[in-house]
Each structure stands twice: as structure tokens, then as C-alpha cells.
Scaffold this active site. Structure first.
Site, PDB file in Angstrom:
ATOM      1  N   ASP A  30      52.009  40.728  71.333  1.00  9.42           N
ATOM      2  CA  ASP A  30      51.859  42.068  72.199  1.00  9.42           C
ATOM      3  C   ASP A  30      51.086  42.263  72.942  1.00  9.42           C
ATOM      4  O   ASP A  30      49.376  42.431  72.417  1.00  9.42           O
ATOM      5  CB  ASP A  30      52.591  43.112  71.050  1.00  9.42           C
ATOM      6  CG  ASP A  30      52.654  44.153  71.599  1.00  9.42           C
ATOM      7  OD1 ASP A  30      52.356  44.474  73.048  1.00  9.42           O
ATOM      8  OD2 ASP A  30      53.057  44.814  71.628  1.00  9.42           O
ATOM      9  N   HIS A 145      46.407  59.601  67.844  1.00  9.20           N
ATOM     10  CA  HIS A 145      47.796  59.415  68.522  1.00  9.20           C
ATOM     11  C   HIS A 145      48.924  60.291  67.645  1.00  9.20           C
ATOM     12  O   HIS A 145      49.669  60.513  68.691  1.00  9.20           O
ATOM     13  CB  HIS A 145      47.588  58.583  68.816  1.00  9.20           C
ATOM     14  CG  HIS A 145      46.754  57.383  70.275  1.00  9.20           C
ATOM     15  ND1 HIS A 145      46.370  58.421  70.972  1.00  9.20           N
ATOM     16  CD2 HIS A 145      45.780  57.142  69.790  1.00  9.20           C
ATOM     17  CE1 HIS A 145      45.372  58.098  71.847  1.00  9.20           C
ATOM     18  NE2 HIS A 145      44.976  56.789  71.026  1.00  9.20           N
ATOM     19  N   ASP A 182      36.816  59.208  71.389  1.00  8.83           N
ATOM     20  CA  ASP A 182      37.212  58.496  71.676  1.00  8.83           C
ATOM     21  C   ASP A 182      37.729  57.829  72.863  1.00  8.83           C
ATOM     22  O   ASP A 182      37.911  59.076  73.448  1.00  8.83           O
ATOM     23  CB  ASP A 182      38.445  58.307  70.790  1.00  8.83           C
ATOM     24  CG  ASP A 182      39.594  56.950  71.003  1.00  8.83           C
ATOM     25  OD1 ASP A 182      39.733  56.077  70.142  1.00  8.83           O
ATOM     26  OD2 ASP A 182      40.639  56.482  71.929  1.00  8.83           O
ATOM     27  N   ASP A 275      35.810  53.038  71.953  1.00  8.00           N
ATOM     28  CA  ASP A 275      36.279  52.501  73.019  1.00  8.00           C
ATOM     29  C   ASP A 275      35.595  53.241  74.362  1.00  8.00           C
ATOM     30  O   ASP A 275      36.357  52.858  75.539  1.00  8.00           O
ATOM     31  CB  ASP A 275      37.273  52.650  72.965  1.00  8.00           C
ATOM     32  CG  ASP A 275      38.458  53.466  72.855  1.00  8.00           C
ATOM     33  OD1 ASP A 275      37.722  54.636  72.712  1.00  8.00           O
ATOM     34  OD2 ASP A 275      39.288  53.673  72.339  1.00  8.00           O
ATOM     35  N   TYR A 315      37.342  48.087  70.266  1.00  4.48           N
ATOM     36  CA  TYR A 315      37.829  46.737  70.357  1.00  4.48           C
ATOM     37  C   TYR A 315      37.129  45.992  71.360  1.00  4.48           C
ATOM     38  O   TYR A 315      37.513  44.731  71.463  1.00  4.48           O
ATOM     39  CB  TYR A 315      39.492  47.300  71.551  1.00  4.48           C
ATOM     40  CG  TYR A 315      39.902  48.393  71.099  1.00  4.48           C
ATOM     41  CD1 TYR A 315      40.738  48.070  70.249  1.00  4.48           C
ATOM     42  CD2 TYR A 315      40.009  49.497  71.707  1.00  4.48           C
ATOM     43  CE1 TYR A 315      41.052  48.648  69.594  1.00  4.48           C
ATOM     44  CE2 TYR A 315      40.879  50.437  71.147  1.00  4.48           C
ATOM     45  CZ  TYR A 315      41.437  50.382  69.534  1.00  4.48           C
ATOM     46  OH  TYR A 315      41.530  51.461  68.891  1.00  4.48           O
TER      47      TYR A 315
END
Length: 340
Positions: A30, A145, A182, A275, A315
Site C-alpha cells: 500500500d 487522526h 505534527d 513529519d 517518516y
């Protein structure tokens, strides 16, 4: 050291980590989800070890969050779906993951997510009880989230939102500040607290006039909360990329800190996604790891230093692990590095 003007001064920085949380991983291909890898935790932990920061921290074991704790912000339907994935095969896991936007289930996801919740609550307990004056929880899956009834954006349970509700219940807190640095908008946290004046939520995020994920109208600057919570939600949307240290410091000095000092929180929780740091493929921002030392130091001046930092995104493994180390160094009281 702590900014605690009391006789019995809390001291020390707690660190909570459990290798078990690295067992949640993507089993199929994915291209959206493949950046949320177990190495995000292990590389951060190894870097803390390398800089000899680990040995200076108070180690607190993680525990699993209870169902009652998860239900403080999530629906029982959401909890049941998460529980049901423990015995699924890959096909079934793939199918149930497909019901959500950017999320994947592994047979261990439920237990890892419970550990992420429990680690966050352990950190709150350690800081609120004075066993440490601040600390960091290295957890995954992340949380900001996830919504009352849905997994979303790599997040299953909203760790920080659960921690805020837990702290209100257990310690009778009336003012909690959540700072979300974030690079994505923590819409899950915003939805949970948008009518709640006891939680001030601040998020800066890459927005690009609603083009950047999660691409919501309510991630814009005019979403300020609803009803009694009006004025207690602050969004700072970035409409271009490449923001640097000075932009981040300006956002803190001119937007967050004046409001935060006026709000006078009793506890500060950070949805700490890295990130937003340099090199990250998601954020495409230019802020260096050093800036997180400065942001952390500012927040240590609130709530008598009661600061809990909880990992969200990040990431680019090098940028992530350096930024985690900068944050922990600052929590430990080391001088902040100069930034240009």
C-alpha cells in the site's frame, strides 16, 4: 530540572517505550501506508541510546490501556471492530482496513494500540504524581487522526485525547493544553474537543488551501471550536511548503504562546509528530531538529513544567530520531542549541 516553585520538587524525565509496539506492521503493498514502519520506533530508541540520553531518563513500563479508558473517547462499535481483527487472516484484515482512510490492520494492531494508549496514560500518571516532572512516550500506532468511531491516517485510538479525558477524570484538571506540531491536522482531536472549553487544542499543519491530506474545510484557521468550546481550537494552516525554523518560532511566539499563557494550563500534552521536520517526505518543511528543542523549552514554562510528549508522525528516520533526541535532551534540562 523543572520549573516547579515548590519545596518537594519533582525531578527527572520519564521515557516510556515497549518493543512490542514494533509488531504492528503492513502485511500487503500500500503506497500510502508503507511509510508507517516499526523502524520509526527502533531508530528513535537506538539514537537515544547512542547519545546516552536513555540512561539519564526514568524508565516507566508501558501497560495496556483498558477498554474503559479507550471508551473515554471512542464508541463501543469502534472498540469491537478493533478487537475483532486479532483473529483475522490477511484477506480479512485487508478488507476491514479498506473501510478507513489510510489505515492498516495487523493481527497485533489492537494490542499495540492498547499499549500506545496505556503508555500515554502511564506518562500522565508519572508526571501528575510527581515521580518525574516531564517525559516522552514513544508509541505507535499514533493517535491524533482517529475519531470517536473510526480509525484514520495510521491511527486507531486517539492516545492524546484519551490522556486528556483521563487526566480530567483522575486528577480533576480543568485546563489542558494540547499542542499538535505534527505536519498533518489532528482532526480527530479537534472533533473530540471542539465543544469543550477545558481543552485548548492548537495545531499547525500543511494545508495548501485544502489540497493536502486530510483536505478538510474544518482544518482552516476559521475553525475555532463550537458552542462552549468556541475560541479553544486554534488551527494554523500552512498554505505552502518549505517553512523553516523562523516560521515555527514565529508561530509559537505570535500565536500559540500568548494564548497558552493566558489559558494557564495545568498539564501540557504534545501530539509530537516530527513529519514537520526537515527531510520528511510528508511535510516537505525545512525546520531542523534543533527547533524542537526550542519549542519544547517554551512549553516547559507552562503548567509548572508538567509536560507529556507523545509521538505521532515522522517518516524520515534520521530526521525523526534526531528530533526525538533534541526533545528529550531539552526535557532533561540540557541547554538548547543555538539556531540560525
Amino acid at each position: 530540572f523543572c520549573f516547579v516553585p515548590s519545596v518537594a520538587m519533582a525531578s527527572g524525565t520519564a521515557l516510556i517505550y515497549d518493543e512490542e509496539m514494533t509488531t504492528h506492521k503492513l502485511l500487503w503493498t500500500d503506497p500510502i501506508c508503507d511509510i508507517e514502519v516499526p523502524e520509526r520506533l527502533t531508530s528513535s530508541y537506538e539514537q537515544l541510546k547512542h547519545y546516552r540520553l536513555l540512561e539519564r531518563c526514568v524508565h516507566v513500563p508501558a501497560r495496556e490501556g483498558s477498554e474503559e479508558e479507550i471508551l473515554l473517547v471512542h464508541s463501543s462499535e469502534h472498540l469491537e471492530v478493533a478487537k475483532s481483527t486479532r483473529t483475522m487472516n490477511e484477506e480479512e484484515l485487508k478488507r476491514v482496513s479498506g473501510n478507513y482512510d489510510a489505515f492498516f490492520f495487523h493481527p497485533n494492531t489492537y494490542s499495540c494500540a492498547r499499549l500506545a494508549v496505556g503508555a500515554t496514560l502511564q506518562l500522565v500518571d508519572t508526571v501528575m504524581s510527581g515521580k518525574a516532572c516531564n517525559g516522552m512516550a514513544l508509541v505507535r500506532p499514533p493517535g491524533h487522526h482517529s475519531q470517536r468511531n473510526a480509525a484514520n491516517g495510521f491511527c486507531l485510538f486517539n492516545n492524546v485525547a484519551i490522556a486528556a479525558e483521563y487526566a480530567k477524570l483522575k486528577y480533576g484538571l480543568q485546563r489542558i493544553l494540547i499542542v499538535d506540531w505534527d505536519v498533518h491536522h489532528g482532526q480527530g482531536t479537534q472533533y473530540i474537543f471542539e465543544e469543550d472549553p477545558s481543552v485548548l487544542y492548537f495545531s499547525w499543519h500543511r494545508y495548501e488551501h485544502q489540497e493536502f491530506w486530510p483536505s478538510l474545510k474544518e482544518s482552516d484557521y476559521d475553525a475555532v471550536g463550537l458552542g462552549k468550546g468556541k475560541g479553544f481550537n486554534i488551527n494554523l494552516p500552512w498554505n505552502k511548503v518549505g517553512m523553516g525554523n523562523s516560521d515555527y518560532l514565529a508561530a509559537f511566539f505570535h500565536v500559540l504562546l500568548p494564548v497558552a499563557f493566558e489559558f494557564d494550563p495545568e498539564l501540557v500534552l504534545v501530539s509530537s509528530g516530527y513529519d514537520s521536520g526537515i527531510g520528511d517526505p510528508e511535510g516537505q518543511m525545512n525546520a531542523t531538529p534543533e527547533v524542537f528543542a526550542h519549542l519544547t523549552r517554551f512549553l516547559m514554562q507552562l503548567a509548572n513544567g508538567k509536560l507529556c510528549v507523545i509521538l505521532e508522525g515522522g517518516y524520515h528516520l534520521k530526521s525523526l530520531s534526531e528530533s526525538v533526541c533534541m526533545t528529550v535532551k531539552t526535557l532533561l534540562g540540557d541547554p538548547v542549541p543555538q539556531i540560525t
